[in-house]
Motif scaffolding. Sequence first.
Motif, mmCIF file in Angstrom:
data_model
loop_
_atom_site.group_PDB
_atom_site.id
_atom_site.type_symbol
_atom_site.label_atom_id
_atom_site.label_comp_id
_atom_site.label_asym_id
_atom_site.label_seq_id
_atom_site.Cartn_x
_atom_site.Cartn_y
_atom_site.Cartn_z
ATOM 1 N N ARG A 148 0.823 -1.199 0.000
ATOM 2 C CA ARG A 148 0.000 0.000 0.000
ATOM 3 C C ARG A 148 0.859 1.251 0.000
ATOM 4 N N LEU A 149 0.430 2.266 -0.779
ATOM 5 C CA LEU A 149 1.189 3.507 -0.843
ATOM 6 C C LEU A 149 0.388 4.654 -0.244
ATOM 7 N N GLY A 150 -0.342 4.362 0.830
ATOM 8 C CA GLY A 150 -1.089 5.431 1.479
ATOM 9 C C GLY A 150 -2.255 5.913 0.638
ATOM 10 N N PHE A 151 -2.487 7.182 0.667
ATOM 11 C CA PHE A 151 -3.619 7.781 -0.016
ATOM 12 C C PHE A 151 -3.612 7.449 -1.513
ATOM 13 N N VAL A 152 -2.410 7.334 -2.068
ATOM 14 C CA VAL A 152 -2.297 7.103 -3.510
ATOM 15 C C VAL A 152 -2.987 5.821 -3.926
ATOM 16 N N THR A 153 -2.611 4.718 -3.312
ATOM 17 C CA THR A 153 -3.223 3.458 -3.732
ATOM 18 C C THR A 153 -4.637 3.304 -3.187
ATOM 19 N N ASP A 154 -4.937 3.959 -2.077
ATOM 20 C CA ASP A 154 -6.290 3.885 -1.543
ATOM 21 C C ASP A 154 -7.299 4.438 -2.532
ATOM 22 N N SER A 155 -6.942 5.554 -3.150
ATOM 23 C CA SER A 155 -7.919 6.222 -3.999
ATOM 24 C C SER A 155 -7.759 5.849 -5.466
ATOM 25 N N LEU A 156 -6.787 4.974 -5.765
ATOM 26 C CA LEU A 156 -6.583 4.599 -7.166
ATOM 27 C C LEU A 156 -7.856 4.098 -7.856
ATOM 28 N N PRO A 157 -8.561 3.162 -7.265
ATOM 29 C CA PRO A 157 -9.730 2.646 -7.974
ATOM 30 C C PRO A 157 -10.852 3.655 -8.095
ATOM 31 N N LEU A 158 -10.767 4.755 -7.349
ATOM 32 C CA LEU A 158 -11.802 5.758 -7.490
ATOM 33 C C LEU A 158 -11.601 6.569 -8.756
ATOM 34 N N VAL A 159 -10.385 6.515 -9.272
ATOM 35 C CA VAL A 159 -10.090 7.316 -10.452
ATOM 36 C C VAL A 159 -11.025 6.990 -11.615
ATOM 37 N N PRO A 160 -11.274 5.713 -11.922
ATOM 38 C CA PRO A 160 -12.232 5.449 -12.990
ATOM 39 C C PRO A 160 -13.635 5.937 -12.691
ATOM 40 N N VAL B 24 -13.684 -3.706 -21.606
ATOM 41 C CA VAL B 24 -14.170 -2.434 -21.086
ATOM 42 C C VAL B 24 -15.174 -2.662 -19.958
ATOM 43 N N TYR B 25 -15.990 -3.706 -20.076
ATOM 44 C CA TYR B 25 -16.886 -4.059 -18.976
ATOM 45 C C TYR B 25 -16.083 -4.285 -17.703
ATOM 46 N N VAL B 26 -15.027 -5.102 -17.801
ATOM 47 C CA VAL B 26 -14.217 -5.435 -16.627
ATOM 48 C C VAL B 26 -13.618 -4.168 -16.011
ATOM 49 N N LEU B 27 -13.082 -3.291 -16.879
ATOM 50 C CA LEU B 27 -12.450 -2.081 -16.369
ATOM 51 C C LEU B 27 -13.386 -1.275 -15.476
ATOM 52 N N TYR B 28 -14.669 -1.263 -15.824
ATOM 53 C CA TYR B 28 -15.586 -0.450 -15.039
ATOM 54 C C TYR B 28 -16.319 -1.214 -13.957
ATOM 55 N N MET B 29 -16.145 -2.528 -13.955
ATOM 56 C CA MET B 29 -16.725 -3.310 -12.854
ATOM 57 C C MET B 29 -15.760 -3.398 -11.680
ATOM 58 N N VAL B 30 -14.458 -3.391 -11.986
ATOM 59 C CA VAL B 30 -13.457 -3.589 -10.933
ATOM 60 C C VAL B 30 -13.608 -2.626 -9.745
ATOM 61 N N PRO B 31 -13.842 -1.323 -9.985
ATOM 62 C CA PRO B 31 -13.934 -0.424 -8.831
ATOM 63 C C PRO B 31 -14.994 -0.848 -7.817
ATOM 64 N N TYR B 32 -16.138 -1.360 -8.296
ATOM 65 C CA TYR B 32 -17.181 -1.789 -7.368
ATOM 66 C C TYR B 32 -16.675 -2.915 -6.476
ATOM 67 N N VAL B 33 -15.996 -3.876 -7.119
ATOM 68 C CA VAL B 33 -15.465 -5.002 -6.348
ATOM 69 C C VAL B 33 -14.408 -4.504 -5.371
ATOM 70 N N PHE B 34 -13.540 -3.635 -5.866
ATOM 71 C CA PHE B 34 -12.446 -3.143 -5.037
ATOM 72 C C PHE B 34 -12.966 -2.471 -3.777
ATOM 73 N N VAL B 35 -13.932 -1.582 -3.955
ATOM 74 C CA VAL B 35 -14.448 -0.852 -2.798
ATOM 75 C C VAL B 35 -15.099 -1.808 -1.805
ATOM 76 N N MET B 36 -15.895 -2.737 -2.315
ATOM 77 C CA MET B 36 -16.597 -3.679 -1.456
ATOM 78 C C MET B 36 -15.618 -4.567 -0.692
ATOM 79 N N MET B 37 -14.664 -5.127 -1.422
ATOM 80 C CA MET B 37 -13.726 -6.058 -0.808
ATOM 81 C C MET B 37 -12.727 -5.318 0.087
#
Lengths: 360, 594
Positions: free
Chosen positions: B107-119, B174-187
């Motif tokens: 983990r790189l702190g705030f950087v990696t925490d918010s990475l999946p929010l970028v999409p 492209v489906y996967v790219l936009y589904m991943v953030p949901y999984v990431f946040v939940m998990m």
Amino acid sequence: MKTPIRLIAGVMAFAALAAACGDDSQESTTATDATETSDTSATEPVEGVICQAEDMDALVAAAKGEGGVTFYESPTGIDAAAAAAFQETYGIPVNVVRANSTDLIQRFSAELDAGANSADVWLSGDDGFVEDAVEKGWMIDDLATAGIPGFPGEYPEDLVEGPKALLQMRPFGIAYDTTVVTDPPTTWEDLLDPKYKGEIIMAAPAGSDAYIELWDAMLAEFGEDLITGLVAQDLTIFDSGAPSIQALAAGEGLVDIPATGGLVSSITKEGAPIEAVYPDQTYASRFVLGMPAEPPHPNAACLLGAWLMSPEGQTVISDASNVPSPVYAADELPANLLESEWATTRDPARKAEIIGLFGG
Amino acid sequence: MATATGALTRETRSWARLIKRPSPFVVFSALVGSALAALSIYPLSRVLLRLFYNDGELDLSGLTSLSSQPGTVALLVRTLTVVVVSGSIALVVGATMAWINERTDARLGFVTDSLPLVPFMLPPIAGAIGWVLLLSPRAGYLNVFFRSVLDRIGIDVGRDGPLDIFTWYGLILVYVLYMVPYVFVMMSAAMRNIDGSLEEQSRVCGAGLWRTVRRVTVPTVRPSVAGAVLLLAWFGFALFSVPVIIGTRAGIEVLSVRIVNLIRFTYPAETDAAVGLSLVVVLFVGITWLATRRLMRSTNFSVVGGKGHREVRFRLGFWRWPARMVLIGYVFVAAVLPLGALVLVSLSGFWTPDIDWGGLSLSSFRRSIFDDVATYGALSNSVKLGLVGATIAIVLAAIVAEYNRRSRGRLAPILDGAIKLPATLSNIVLAVGFILAFAGPPFNLHGTLLILLLAYIVLYMPQGSVAADAAASQVGKELVEASQVATASPGRTFLRINLPLMLPGLIAGWALMFVRFTGDLNASALLSGTDNRVVGSQILQVFQTGSFANLASLALALTLVSTTIVIIMLSISRIVSRRWGADAGRTVPTHASG
């Protein structure tokens, strides 16, 4: 918490009741009738009349007060120029709804069905639709009654056909990428050359009645061999002209048919290296103006219609689309254009046959 | 006064009556909840009703159209294939990324925490367009690049390729790219709350990294996996922007696209067929919901109440930077690449692989956005709806979340379900319901901004609720009880205790809602017309009729607006969190919520 429960149960029951009852009244709206009573009071709308101004100045003043005008149009390449020029002349912002012919008809029809017309002025290559619209009371059946002061002004009266006025005639040609094609085709048969296999981009005939007229004329002139030959070249087909010329500019093919001056200018103004060649034997589509019966901005609608028919408006449109005005520069158009029988018969079976020939 | 016990009984009884009488705040919350529930249920009931009745008479054409419409079975199979395959891939990728970020030292702190929010800040439609510009078989920027690389090593793939976005794998990518953030946040949320001592014990007993993950980590997060699966099902069936941009040209039509085409792009509108297909979507998602319900019930929450929390992370050693590359690589592929393509095309003026680097300018962007009345109007409408709507939505969500948390009666779960279920079943179906329910008489909201506002609020309420529920659950019971013991009313407790603690989570929820509202396509495609243009429908119109440069400019403008607002709000959230939140007073910062 017992008290809220009774309240909430009431709300839910009401919602369920509303759902059951709501359905009965849902589909009772029909397109509002253009035929009003013949009461001649000043505020009552009169059949076929859109605006009532004594002269052009009064019309301009009334139009300005309406705050905007909505222009439904399908021809490519002219929307930005027309909107900018009109706005510059009169200070009235133009909301352009540009869609390919079929989509434009669908949208307009759906809106009129719901009793919610948004269009002030209509311009499209499907002149058969204007007559259908008149029958349903959606457009006025005689432009002369609209109320445009001094109608038709400088516009030749013989070009007004009841509800329609001819505004553009666009000969069809072949667009090509100048960076890749050094020896452009000059006739339609040139496209059957093996070097164009897999490299011909085309707009689907179903996208506009103007295309159906074109292919009907071509079939009459060249026979089915031309069409089957083209189909054998592995055409890349797009829904309409606009995306097809975009694809050409992006290098997805060597040529794009059927291209018009307006289609080409829509992309060359952005700097794309595209040009078009117009075979001697070709057809020209007709773009006609129609006036919706109950526009949201009546005076602005009359003003825009008048402007589109005026020399000034025609100059703007023809410069933007690189196509001579059929009204004021008809002699500059190709002399021996093909004729299309389908343009008059509008036979659905023939239309389906043509669409089927291209595999649609 | 009678006997001591008698007096106590009478006094206790009167006290009991006072406590049982609901406070105004509770009544208000219940009313808000029911209004929202009604707003949600009514359109859905209209859709279901339309399956059987039309114009007051029995009409089963909605159901019969399922068999009479050509290719329905093929359509369903295609849709299921796309959703299941991309969902599975997204689950694995997202869970792995969450594990890397939460349970290891990569983990790189705030950087990696918010990475999946970028999409999240790059709306799916912008991403889909970006990917078309990147991987179009002939003119795609990446393809041009790959071809030149392959050329240099002597491989000639011809004029097309090597990759093609208009294929099954392109669509699924492209489906996967936009589904991943949901999984990431939940998990992430689940993995963050795992008690590290369990994993530590596993390792002390001699189990290696993989064994620990398999035997300890995975079973603990299983409820969240179920939640993620449901979220993926909901998102996958409802997604419209990606399949309309990519699927249409690939010849892969899915349910959502067919439904919108039947209503919006057919004249006369084939509402019956659309409603029939909507039923199928509802069935699919409903079955998924039933299947995951049991697993979801055992979800754990950790609570801020002053208890300690052991944070134990695996040391990856050599694998630390490769793991970080996985996270950063995702952001690069999901956001940076498509954004870059959009910027290039917008600045070039038209789409061509022959980039004229010297000729890049903002003139096309300016022309597309500011000089065009329709586009500028659409953008300003969307921003207005986003600002107003997100505020209304998150406030309502907070009130309902608090009501749910505090209520012990049976009404709360019913309301909660009523608010969440319709939109959970399908965005598209609900949008269809809105047309049936509100566009015509008696409401006549056709062509207004209000119908869009209502639709957005109802459609995205589940997501707002999840954010608000998460924020609410972080408020420790002890704090609330302490407030009650000090005789503060529920309303006052809400304002002085719950709200400040919920605020960081609510602000993050607001940002999420804003992005959803402005980037919406499902409701906009069906409800937005000439008079109430919004960005989503405008993008669709430009995609069908206009230039790629216009399209790229518009997608770019949307992304810029979303990103700016989200960054601002998340910064505010962190500031608020530090001052008033659970971390106030602590010197060691912990994860940002949401």
